[in-house]
Enzyme design. Structure first.
Site, PDB file in Angstrom:
ATOM      1  CG  HIS A  54      -0.463   0.112   2.523  1.00 35.55           C
ATOM      2  ND1 HIS A  54       0.350  -0.851   3.095  1.00 35.55           N
ATOM      3  CD2 HIS A  54      -0.604   1.079   3.470  1.00 35.55           C
ATOM      4  CE1 HIS A  54       0.669  -0.482   4.319  1.00 35.55           C
ATOM      5  NE2 HIS A  54       0.117   0.694   4.578  1.00 35.55           N
ATOM      6  CG  HIS A  56      -0.113   4.438   4.597  1.00 39.55           C
ATOM      7  ND1 HIS A  56      -0.884   3.678   5.450  1.00 39.55           N
ATOM      8  CD2 HIS A  56      -0.916   5.439   4.157  1.00 39.55           C
ATOM      9  CE1 HIS A  56      -2.105   4.203   5.521  1.00 39.55           C
ATOM     10  NE2 HIS A  56      -2.147   5.266   4.733  1.00 39.55           N
ATOM     11  CG  ASP A  58       4.553   3.158   7.459  1.00 45.10           C
ATOM     12  OD1 ASP A  58       3.649   3.655   6.756  1.00 45.10           O
ATOM     13  OD2 ASP A  58       4.346   2.206   8.241  1.00 45.10           O
ATOM     14  CG  HIS A  59       4.093   0.089   4.399  1.00 49.37           C
ATOM     15  ND1 HIS A  59       3.988  -1.217   4.826  1.00 49.37           N
ATOM     16  CD2 HIS A  59       3.585   0.854   5.395  1.00 49.37           C
ATOM     17  CE1 HIS A  59       3.427  -1.231   6.037  1.00 49.37           C
ATOM     18  NE2 HIS A  59       3.179   0.009   6.401  1.00 49.37           N
ATOM     19  CG  HIS A 112      -4.255   0.344   6.524  1.00 53.21           C
ATOM     20  ND1 HIS A 112      -4.223   0.953   7.755  1.00 53.21           N
ATOM     21  CD2 HIS A 112      -3.051   0.595   5.953  1.00 53.21           C
ATOM     22  CE1 HIS A 112      -3.047   1.548   7.915  1.00 53.21           C
ATOM     23  NE2 HIS A 112      -2.325   1.358   6.833  1.00 53.21           N
ATOM     24  CG  ASP A 129       0.373  -1.255   7.661  1.00 50.74           C
ATOM     25  OD1 ASP A 129       1.254  -2.100   7.885  1.00 50.74           O
ATOM     26  OD2 ASP A 129       0.568  -0.022   7.738  1.00 50.74           O
ATOM     27  CG  HIS A 167       3.595  -1.658  11.385  1.00 48.64           C
ATOM     28  ND1 HIS A 167       4.342  -0.528  11.613  1.00 48.64           N
ATOM     29  CD2 HIS A 167       2.900  -1.426  10.252  1.00 48.64           C
ATOM     30  CE1 HIS A 167       4.096   0.376  10.665  1.00 48.64           C
ATOM     31  NE2 HIS A 167       3.218  -0.153   9.812  1.00 48.64           N
TER      32      HIS A 167
HETATM   33 FE    FE Z   1       2.436   0.897   8.126  1.00 49.42          FE
HETATM   34 ZN    ZN Z   2      -0.149   1.714   6.452  1.00 50.96          ZN
END
Ligand code: FE
Ligand code: ZN
Length: 254
Positions: A54, A56, A58-59, A112, A129, A167
């Site tokens: 996805h 985001h 942080d990915h 998400h 996530d 995570h």
């Molecule tokens: Fe994440």
């Molecule tokens: Zn995420």
């Protein structure tokens, strides 16, 4: 050499999953570049592809720097917000990584985010996530109905499937889940195990789908104990699975 799956920790709590056979490697959700690049260098691995669940940051934040050194295909959801994706995939598509003899099937799992995907084969589920161990992702771009439908897509997968999520949230997730189901012995055991692992600086993943089905409240919204807890929390909820799911999600967000 058979496939190894190793976690490369990045940022506060993210894992970049490295799937490799000792010579070729695939990286999943590189939210940072330095650590996965060091991993490839240390092990002498050649990168074959990047997989994204996805959009985001942080990915995805590490993609550009990794591509600058290793120009490889990037598989991911159809979403303009991930401009580096060169191989967009959707529901039912297969991702074949030839040098690793790795084949994964794509599930579209909105909730998400609206374009989140999960990847699976007979042995593993890469859940990003959407599904965490003993938890699920926050509903940033979806409804409880959508997230529940996404998680219900896992119903046919074998219990032995290993779950690789995005995570390290397991201990916190267990603390919350025990509020919902204080008497769930599998959950109590998972909490103790996860705490022990973290105390020793060890990862709590992968789990298995069987463990998640037995202890993850978000996969248990049809269980009487979870329905009861939701109705205690928000009287009048009833037993509609999406309604129960919504209460549990709000409760956790609370
Ligand atoms: Fe994440
Ligand atoms: Zn995420």
């Amino acid at each position: 050499m058979p496939l190894s799956i190793e976690a490369v920790p990045v940022l506060e709590s993210n894992y970049v999953w490295a799937l490799h056979d000792g010579s070729h490697c695939v990286l999943v959700d590189p939210g940072s570049a330095a650590e996965p690049l060091a991993f490839l260098g240390d092990k002498g691995l050649e990168l074959s592809a990047i997989l994204i669940t996805h959009h985001h940051w942080d990915h995805t934040e590490g993609i550009d720097e990794i591509l600058a050194r290793h120009p490889v295909p990037v598989w991911g959801p159809r979403d303009d917000r991930i401009e580096q994706v060169t191989r967009p995939v959707g529901e039912g598509d297969r991702i074949d990584i030839e040098p690793l003899s790795l084949s994964l099937e794509v599930l579209e799992t909105p909730g998400h985010t609206r374009s989140h995907i999960m990847l699976h084969n007979n042995d593993m589920l890469i859940s990003g996530d959407t599904l965490f161990s003993i938890g699920c992702g926050r509903l940033f771009e979806g409804t409880p109905e959508q997230m529940l439908a996404s998680l219900d897509k896992l119903a046919g997968l074998p219990g032995a499937t290993s779950v690789y999520c995005g995570h390290e949230y397991t201990v916190d997730n267990c603390r919350f889940a025990l509020q919902v189901e204080p008497d769930n012995a599998t959950l109590q055991a998972r909490y103790e195990q996860a705490q022990r692992l973290r105390d020793n600086n060890r990862i709590t993943l992968p789990s298995t789908l069987a463990e998640e089905r037995a202890a993850n409240p978000f996969l248990r919204v049809r269980e009487p104990a979870v329905i009861d807890a939701a109705n205690q929390r928000e009287p009048g909820t009833g037993d509609d699975p999406a309604a129960v799911f919504g209460v549990i999600r709000r409760w956790k967000d609370g």
